[in-house]
Write a protein that holds these residues in place. Structure first.
Motif, PDB file in Angstrom:
ATOM      1  N   ASN A  58       0.833  -1.204   0.000  1.00  0.00           N
ATOM      2  CA  ASN A  58       0.000   0.000   0.000  1.00  0.00           C
ATOM      3  C   ASN A  58       0.868   1.254   0.000  1.00  0.00           C
ATOM      4  O   ASN A  58       0.606   2.205  -0.745  1.00  0.00           O
ATOM      5  N   CYS A  59       1.908   1.261   0.815  1.00  0.00           N
ATOM      6  CA  CYS A  59       2.830   2.407   0.848  1.00  0.00           C
ATOM      7  C   CYS A  59       3.540   2.577  -0.489  1.00  0.00           C
ATOM      8  O   CYS A  59       3.717   3.701  -0.966  1.00  0.00           O
ATOM      9  N   ILE A  60       3.930   1.468  -1.100  1.00  0.00           N
ATOM     10  CA  ILE A  60       4.581   1.529  -2.416  1.00  0.00           C
ATOM     11  C   ILE A  60       3.626   2.121  -3.443  1.00  0.00           C
ATOM     12  O   ILE A  60       4.023   2.974  -4.246  1.00  0.00           O
ATOM     13  N   ALA A  61       2.374   1.696  -3.414  1.00  0.00           N
ATOM     14  CA  ALA A  61       1.392   2.212  -4.373  1.00  0.00           C
ATOM     15  C   ALA A  61       1.170   3.712  -4.187  1.00  0.00           C
ATOM     16  O   ALA A  61       1.129   4.468  -5.169  1.00  0.00           O
ATOM     17  N   SER A  65       2.312   6.685  -6.876  1.00  0.00           N
ATOM     18  CA  SER A  65       1.406   7.678  -7.458  1.00  0.00           C
ATOM     19  C   SER A  65       1.937   9.096  -7.248  1.00  0.00           C
ATOM     20  O   SER A  65       1.808   9.950  -8.128  1.00  0.00           O
ATOM     21  N   VAL A  66       2.557   9.346  -6.096  1.00  0.00           N
ATOM     22  CA  VAL A  66       3.156  10.655  -5.842  1.00  0.00           C
ATOM     23  C   VAL A  66       4.307  10.897  -6.818  1.00  0.00           C
ATOM     24  O   VAL A  66       4.431  11.987  -7.396  1.00  0.00           O
ATOM     25  N   VAL A  67       5.139   9.876  -7.028  1.00  0.00           N
ATOM     26  CA  VAL A  67       6.259   9.998  -7.969  1.00  0.00           C
ATOM     27  C   VAL A  67       5.737  10.253  -9.377  1.00  0.00           C
ATOM     28  O   VAL A  67       6.269  11.106 -10.102  1.00  0.00           O
ATOM     29  N   LYS A  68       4.698   9.547  -9.759  1.00  0.00           N
ATOM     30  CA  LYS A  68       4.123   9.738 -11.091  1.00  0.00           C
ATOM     31  C   LYS A  68       3.612  11.167 -11.266  1.00  0.00           C
ATOM     32  O   LYS A  68       3.869  11.817 -12.285  1.00  0.00           O
ATOM     33  N   LYS A  85      13.978  18.356  -6.580  1.00  0.00           N
ATOM     34  CA  LYS A  85      14.448  17.875  -5.279  1.00  0.00           C
ATOM     35  C   LYS A  85      13.377  16.996  -4.613  1.00  0.00           C
ATOM     36  O   LYS A  85      13.684  15.938  -4.060  1.00  0.00           O
ATOM     37  N   GLN A  86      12.137  17.428  -4.660  1.00  0.00           N
ATOM     38  CA  GLN A  86      11.053  16.647  -4.068  1.00  0.00           C
ATOM     39  C   GLN A  86      10.866  15.329  -4.819  1.00  0.00           C
ATOM     40  O   GLN A  86      10.630  14.287  -4.199  1.00  0.00           O
ATOM     41  N   LEU A  87      10.982  15.361  -6.148  1.00  0.00           N
ATOM     42  CA  LEU A  87      10.864  14.146  -6.945  1.00  0.00           C
ATOM     43  C   LEU A  87      11.953  13.148  -6.558  1.00  0.00           C
ATOM     44  O   LEU A  87      11.668  11.962  -6.358  1.00  0.00           O
ATOM     45  N   ARG A  88      13.174  13.602  -6.426  1.00  0.00           N
ATOM     46  CA  ARG A  88      14.281  12.722  -6.030  1.00  0.00           C
ATOM     47  C   ARG A  88      14.053  12.136  -4.632  1.00  0.00           C
ATOM     48  O   ARG A  88      14.339  10.961  -4.381  1.00  0.00           O
ATOM     49  N   LYS A  89      13.547  12.947  -3.744  1.00  0.00           N
ATOM     50  CA  LYS A  89      13.255  12.485  -2.382  1.00  0.00           C
ATOM     51  C   LYS A  89      12.204  11.374  -2.404  1.00  0.00           C
ATOM     52  O   LYS A  89      12.351  10.345  -1.734  1.00  0.00           O
ATOM     53  N   GLU A  90      11.156  11.580  -3.167  1.00  0.00           N
ATOM     54  CA  GLU A  90      10.089  10.574  -3.257  1.00  0.00           C
ATOM     55  C   GLU A  90      10.577   9.302  -3.954  1.00  0.00           C
ATOM     56  O   GLU A  90      10.185   8.201  -3.581  1.00  0.00           O
ATOM     57  N   GLN A  91      11.444   9.462  -4.956  1.00  0.00           N
ATOM     58  CA  GLN A  91      11.995   8.287  -5.633  1.00  0.00           C
ATOM     59  C   GLN A  91      12.875   7.473  -4.692  1.00  0.00           C
ATOM     60  O   GLN A  91      12.833   6.240  -4.707  1.00  0.00           O
ATOM     61  N   LYS A  95      12.239   3.579  -3.525  1.00  0.00           N
ATOM     62  CA  LYS A  95      13.259   2.526  -3.594  1.00  0.00           C
ATOM     63  C   LYS A  95      13.453   1.864  -2.239  1.00  0.00           C
ATOM     64  O   LYS A  95      13.620   0.643  -2.148  1.00  0.00           O
ATOM     65  N   LEU A  96      13.416   2.644  -1.183  1.00  0.00           N
ATOM     66  CA  LEU A  96      13.528   2.110   0.167  1.00  0.00           C
ATOM     67  C   LEU A  96      12.380   1.145   0.461  1.00  0.00           C
ATOM     68  O   LEU A  96      12.589   0.046   0.976  1.00  0.00           O
ATOM     69  N   MET A  97      11.182   1.545   0.106  1.00  0.00           N
ATOM     70  CA  MET A  97      10.015   0.691   0.352  1.00  0.00           C
ATOM     71  C   MET A  97      10.073  -0.583  -0.482  1.00  0.00           C
ATOM     72  O   MET A  97       9.705  -1.659   0.004  1.00  0.00           O
ATOM     73  N   GLN A  98      10.532  -0.470  -1.703  1.00  0.00           N
ATOM     74  CA  GLN A  98      10.661  -1.654  -2.552  1.00  0.00           C
ATOM     75  C   GLN A  98      11.718  -2.602  -2.004  1.00  0.00           C
ATOM     76  O   GLN A  98      11.542  -3.826  -2.039  1.00  0.00           O
ATOM     77  N   SER A  99      12.787  -2.062  -1.450  1.00  0.00           N
ATOM     78  CA  SER A  99      13.807  -2.924  -0.849  1.00  0.00           C
ATOM     79  C   SER A  99      13.273  -3.581   0.420  1.00  0.00           C
ATOM     80  O   SER A  99      13.631  -4.717   0.737  1.00  0.00           O
TER      81      SER A  99
END
Length: 116
Positions: A58-61, A65-68, A85-91, A95-99
């Motif tokens: 759910n967090c990844i989803a 959507s925020v990244v998109k 900067k915000q986009l990089r932070k969200e990306q 990645k952290l959540m996916q790991s």
């Protein structure tokens, strides 16, 4: 996010202790139903794994959507450094959540091996 996962993984971290305290020794075999106790431990482990996986996905989803959305905004305003900067932070967060999903798989496998 990581603190919540750490707390939710307590049952996996303590699986050996749980087994040692729930499975009766030879002197207590008649007083405790080991089969029922194992079923309860199995069910609590299943519930913990299912809820953690659901929460992580759910967090990844949500983060995806925020990244998109941020990517779409970035396409429109390529000179906006704050947006970048915000986009990089969200990306990075994504990645952290996916790991963490991969870590979850390892934790689950270890717990099931110990329970078996």
């Amino acid at each position: 996010f990581q603190e919540l996962l750490r707390v939710m993984r307590t049952i996996d971290d303590r699986i050996v202790h749980e087994l040692n305290t729930t499975i009766p020794t030879a002197s207590f075999v008649g007083k405790v139903d080991a089969g029922q106790t194992c079923k309860e431990l199995y069910q609590s482990l299943m519930d913990a794994h299912t809820s953690r996986e659901r929460i992580i996905k759910n967090c990844i989803a949500q983060t995806s959507s925020v990244v998109k959305t941020l990517r779409e905004e970035r396409e429109k305003a390529q000179d906006d450094l704050a947006l970048l900067k915000q986009l990089r932070k969200e990306q990075t967060k994504l990645k952290l959540m996916q790991s963490e999903l991969n870590v979850e798989e390892v934790v689950n496998d270890r717990s099931w091996k110990v329970l078996s």
